[in-house]
Design a protein around this motif. Structure first.
Motif, PDB file in Angstrom:
ATOM      1  N   VAL A 149       0.834  -1.201   0.000  1.00 32.35           N
ATOM      2  CA  VAL A 149       0.000   0.000   0.000  1.00 32.35           C
ATOM      3  C   VAL A 149       0.873   1.255   0.000  1.00 32.35           C
ATOM      4  N   ASN A 173      -0.316   3.606  -2.826  1.00 31.55           N
ATOM      5  CA  ASN A 173      -0.968   4.849  -2.439  1.00 31.55           C
ATOM      6  C   ASN A 173      -0.113   6.058  -2.802  1.00 31.55           C
ATOM      7  N   GLN A 200      -0.797   6.695  -6.401  1.00 31.34           N
ATOM      8  CA  GLN A 200      -2.089   7.327  -6.634  1.00 31.34           C
ATOM      9  C   GLN A 200      -2.069   8.814  -6.319  1.00 31.34           C
ATOM     10  N   VAL A 201      -1.385   9.182  -5.259  1.00 28.80           N
ATOM     11  CA  VAL A 201      -1.350  10.585  -4.856  1.00 28.80           C
ATOM     12  C   VAL A 201      -0.555  11.435  -5.846  1.00 28.80           C
ATOM     13  N   SER A 241      -9.375   4.325 -11.862  1.00 27.15           N
ATOM     14  CA  SER A 241      -9.453   3.698 -10.536  1.00 27.15           C
ATOM     15  C   SER A 241     -10.788   3.009 -10.329  1.00 27.15           C
ATOM     16  N   GLN A 255      -3.312  -0.365 -11.549  1.00 29.62           N
ATOM     17  CA  GLN A 255      -4.491  -0.301 -10.687  1.00 29.62           C
ATOM     18  C   GLN A 255      -5.199  -1.651 -10.613  1.00 29.62           C
ATOM     19  N   ASN A 257      -2.499   1.977   7.255  1.00 28.96           N
ATOM     20  CA  ASN A 257      -2.686   3.427   7.342  1.00 28.96           C
ATOM     21  C   ASN A 257      -1.412   4.160   7.736  1.00 28.96           C
ATOM     22  N   THR A 300      -0.622   4.436   3.793  1.00 31.13           N
ATOM     23  CA  THR A 300      -1.334   5.650   3.409  1.00 31.13           C
ATOM     24  C   THR A 300      -0.564   6.907   3.789  1.00 31.13           C
TER      25      THR A 300
END
Length: 217
Positions: A38, A42, A45-46, A71, A133, A168, A172
């Motif tokens: 992740v 992540n 993605q950002v 996505s 993705q 997280n 994240t």
């Protein structure tokens, strides 16, 4: 007093009950693998909308709309395919099969994470992002099911809580920060190489941890 003795007994910890942070090596490896995975995903993605704006001159609304659509579609299809494949492998080979198919999907993401921030064509970058993705959604769906399959039923809530903490905090929060930090610390390289390096290393680490977990499954 009999009543006091019974109360004292209820307050004593039961033998064999582990602290909430202690889990077996196999689920611990899986949680660490998903946190690393992740982290790379992540972060990508950002920063991908910014990558499209800086490298290919896309407007903010163009990049946001296209990446959001990718996505939605690829995430849905990847999740569905990952669930179906995970169920099939569980019937065939049990938890080991579920870990194996998750490992294969994560290994597929490694070259995609390395390639898409570096290609010179916007359309090729978009195709690779879509594949990234879909494969990521596939891996996460099967991986979550694998984690539930390798822990006793009484420990699944605790294990899921630890997974959420790992994802997280390690994924994240750390993923976007790490890519930005590498970009700033690598003079002249730009965002693309920083994304490629950070994303591929995080995903490769996840694959290595899954390979170790597969040996224990």
């Amino acid at each position: 007093m009999p009543g006091a003795g019974a109360g004292d007994a209820r307050l004593e910890p039961r033998a064999g009950v582990a602290p909430p942070w202690r889990i077996a090596p196999l689920p611990a490896l899986l949680i660490a693998a998903y946190a690393c995975f992740v982290m790379g995903g992540n972060g990508a993605q950002v920063w991908t909308p910014t990558l499209l704006q800086r490298h290919f001159g896309w407007a903010v609304h163009e990049a946001g709309f296209l990446l959001g659509s990718i996505s939605l579609v690829c995430g849905m299809l990847g999740t569905l395919a990952g669930g179906l494949a995970g169920d099939a492998m569980a019937r065939r080979a049990g938890p080991r099969g579920m870990v194996t198919i998750t490992l294969a999907a994560v290994a597929t993401v490694v070259p995609l994470a390395l390639a898409f921030p570096l290609v010179p064509s916007a359309m090729l970058a978009i195709v690779l992002v879509a594949a990234h993705q879909a494969a990521s959604a596939f891996a996460l769906c099967g991986g979550m099911a694998a984690l539930q399959a390798v822990v006793p039923e009484a420990q699944r809530t605790r294990t899921t809580a630890l997974l959420m903490v790992g994802i997280n905090l390690g994924g994240t929060l750390a993923g976007p920060w790490a890519m930005g930090a590498v970009s700033q610390a690598w003079p002249g390289a730009g965002l693309g190489p920083a994304m490629a390096l950070t994303g591929s290393l995080a995903t490769a680490t996840a694959a290595l941890l899954l390979a170790l977990a597969r040996r224990l499954a």
